[in-house]
Design an enzyme around this catalytic site. Structure first.
Site, PDB file in Angstrom:
ATOM      1  N   LYS A   1      -7.465  -4.826  17.350  1.00 36.60           N
ATOM      2  CA  LYS A   1      -6.106  -4.479  17.756  1.00 36.60           C
ATOM      3  C   LYS A   1      -5.575  -5.467  18.794  1.00 36.60           C
ATOM      4  CE  LYS A   1      -6.976   0.358  16.681  1.00 36.60           C
ATOM      5  NZ  LYS A   1      -8.306   0.105  16.070  1.00 36.60           N
TER       6      LYS A   1
ATOM      7  N   GLU B  37      -3.097  -4.923  12.662  1.00 33.08           N
ATOM      8  CA  GLU B  37      -4.479  -5.135  13.083  1.00 33.08           C
ATOM      9  C   GLU B  37      -5.055  -6.323  12.331  1.00 33.08           C
ATOM     10  OE1 GLU B  37      -7.107  -1.787  12.962  1.00 33.08           O
ATOM     11  OE2 GLU B  37      -5.614  -0.386  13.763  1.00 33.08           O
TER      12      GLU B  37
ATOM     13  N   ARG C 196      -3.685  -3.801   3.084  1.00 32.56           N
ATOM     14  CA  ARG C 196      -4.809  -4.646   3.487  1.00 32.56           C
ATOM     15  C   ARG C 196      -4.734  -5.956   2.697  1.00 32.56           C
ATOM     16  NH1 ARG C 196      -9.799  -3.561   5.436  1.00 32.56           N
ATOM     17  NH2 ARG C 196      -8.590  -2.522   7.074  1.00 32.56           N
TER      18      ARG C 196
ATOM     19  N   ARG D  11      -1.031   8.531   8.554  1.00 35.02           N
ATOM     20  CA  ARG D  11      -1.991   7.436   8.629  1.00 35.02           C
ATOM     21  C   ARG D  11      -2.235   6.780   7.272  1.00 35.02           C
ATOM     22  NH1 ARG D  11      -6.737  10.733  11.344  1.00 35.02           N
ATOM     23  NH2 ARG D  11      -5.956  12.191   9.774  1.00 35.02           N
TER      24      ARG D  11
ATOM     25  N   ASN E 107      -8.720  -7.210  11.081  1.00 33.02           N
ATOM     26  CA  ASN E 107     -10.048  -6.620  10.932  1.00 33.02           C
ATOM     27  C   ASN E 107     -11.087  -7.689  10.648  1.00 33.02           C
ATOM     28  OD1 ASN E 107      -9.769  -3.425  10.724  1.00 33.02           O
ATOM     29  ND2 ASN E 107      -7.941  -4.377   9.845  1.00 33.02           N
TER      30      ASN E 107
ATOM     31  N   ASP F 270      -4.082  -5.951   8.359  1.00 34.51           N
ATOM     32  CA  ASP F 270      -3.352  -4.720   8.071  1.00 34.51           C
ATOM     33  C   ASP F 270      -1.864  -4.996   8.270  1.00 34.51           C
ATOM     34  OD1 ASP F 270      -5.709  -3.491   7.541  1.00 34.51           O
ATOM     35  OD2 ASP F 270      -5.754  -2.258   9.347  1.00 34.51           O
TER      36      ASP F 270
ATOM     37  N   LYS G 282      -2.633   4.473  19.829  1.00 39.65           N
ATOM     38  CA  LYS G 282      -4.016   4.584  19.354  1.00 39.65           C
ATOM     39  C   LYS G 282      -4.984   3.922  20.339  1.00 39.65           C
ATOM     40  CE  LYS G 282      -2.834   0.829  16.128  1.00 39.65           C
ATOM     41  NZ  LYS G 282      -2.753   0.450  14.703  1.00 39.65           N
TER      42      LYS G 282
ATOM     43  N   ARG H 167      -2.191   1.129   1.176  1.00 36.81           N
ATOM     44  CA  ARG H 167      -2.758   2.461   1.392  1.00 36.81           C
ATOM     45  C   ARG H 167      -1.618   3.401   1.786  1.00 36.81           C
ATOM     46  NH1 ARG H 167      -6.852  -0.168   5.482  1.00 36.81           N
ATOM     47  NH2 ARG H 167      -4.839  -1.151   5.915  1.00 36.81           N
TER      48      ARG H 167
END
Length: 332
Positions: A128, A285, A214, A237, A287, A277, A163, A229
């Site tokens: 993040k 984000e 993603r 979420r 990852n 993301d 978050k 997603r």
């Protein structure tokens, strides 16, 4: 590099993975198909002795059989630096134990192994916080302990996502609107009353229709499809673990722009498999620890993302071997 190289994986217990979805299993299938001998480690199998990275390795065979997808041999002690490639695929949480493991793997790297993703990058690139290195790719973001500043950010943007910095899989993600009487308790909980950093971002409404996508990068290059997603009707979420639905889609021009901004920089630092993301036009984000999404995209589009990763690893190994041979020739 020997004629038949060795690839080791550090992962959570292989008996507990989800056969139909696990990205690490796809990587192991691809490595075996490319001629690698496989070794298996869990975190507790690694140690340092007098500065030497060691491990209790078990030979591994993998199969495309949902009733029997792996077979482990008898354990033996090895020097990690003697292994050609080590895949670090231990899932978060990114806690102190995870950090300690990266020190062991960095010593393995110093002693001859290629570690994917690179241990120093795993430590340095919080998924993040590292978005701060690419502000041109991100929506308005604040990382702070100060709850007053969080309230001001909420007032500025009207609706935000809040978050923790160490979470995964959609855990402890809150969507807050201006005037929400729960805002105080959410900020207090995530910052532990101002003693821990947390992240707040401008809410991106595109998540409702377009999902949290993603985008997978292999050695800095984006794969041609993203996994969108889509949150369920009862949740905010965009995480598969939180009940979102995965729908593949071709990359957009904006996706390619974001990948071009971020991918080459990460590849230069040894981060060969990365997941961005993306919501709407923005990265939320980056990852690097254990990105997933391979199996869903492979199934929907008939591609083989893991094979692309293993081919990239093979190229890097061969380049390193050729470089070492050239250096040896110049010193004789």
């Amino acid at each position: 590099m020997t004629s038949r190289p060795t690839l080791a994986v550090v992962m959570d217990p292989i008996a507990d993975i989800k056969f139909a979805k696990d990205s690490t299993l796809a990587m192991l299938w691809a490595a075996a198909a490319d001629g690698f001998d496989l070794l298996y480690f869990e975190l507790g199998d690694l140690w340092l002795r007098d500065g030497v990275a060691c491990g209790r390795a078990r030979p591994l065979k993998v199969f495309k059989d949902p009733a029997r997808w792996y077979e482990l041999g008898e354990p033996r002690t090895v020097r990690l630096g003697d292994i050609d490639v080590i895949l670090m695929r231990k899932d978060p949480p990114f806690d102190t134990e995870y950090i300690y493991s990266t020190y062991i793997l960095e010593r393995a790297e110093d002693q001859g192994a290629m570690v994917v993703n690179r241990p120093r990058g795993l430590r340095d690139m919080n998924e993040k916080v590292y978005t701060a290195w690419f502000p041109q790719c991100c929506a308005a973001t604040l990382i702070t302990r100060d709850m007053t500043d969080m309230h001001a950010f909420l007032g500025e943007h009207g609706k935000i996502v809040c978050k923790p910095l160490h979470g995964m899989g959609g855990r402890s993600i809150f969507v807050i609107e201006h005037g929400d009487k729960n805002a105080n308790v959410i900020f207090e909980t995530l910052t532990d009353y101002g003693s821990r950093f947390a992240i707040v971002q401008r809410y991106l409404p595109e998540i409702v229709t377009g999902g949290d996508s993603r985008v997978l990068l292999v050695d800095g290059e984006p794969m041609p499809f993203a996994l969108a997603r889509i949150p369920s009707s009862s949740d905010n979420r965009g995480n598969l673990a939180a009940g979102a639905t995965g729908v593949g889609r071709p990359l957009t021009e904006r996706d390619r722009f974001l990948a071009a901004q971020i991918g080459p920089r990460l590849a230069e630092q040894g981060m060969l498999f990365v997941g961005l993301d993306v919501i709407g036009d923005y990265v939320t984000e980056i990852n690097v620890t254990s990105p997933t999404g391979i199996r869903e995209l492979d199934k929907q589009f008939g591609i083989d993302i893991a094979a692309a990763l293993i081919a990239s690893i093979r190229r890097r190994l061969e380049a390193a071997s050729a470089g070492a041979a050239n250096r040896g020739a110049t010193t004789t």
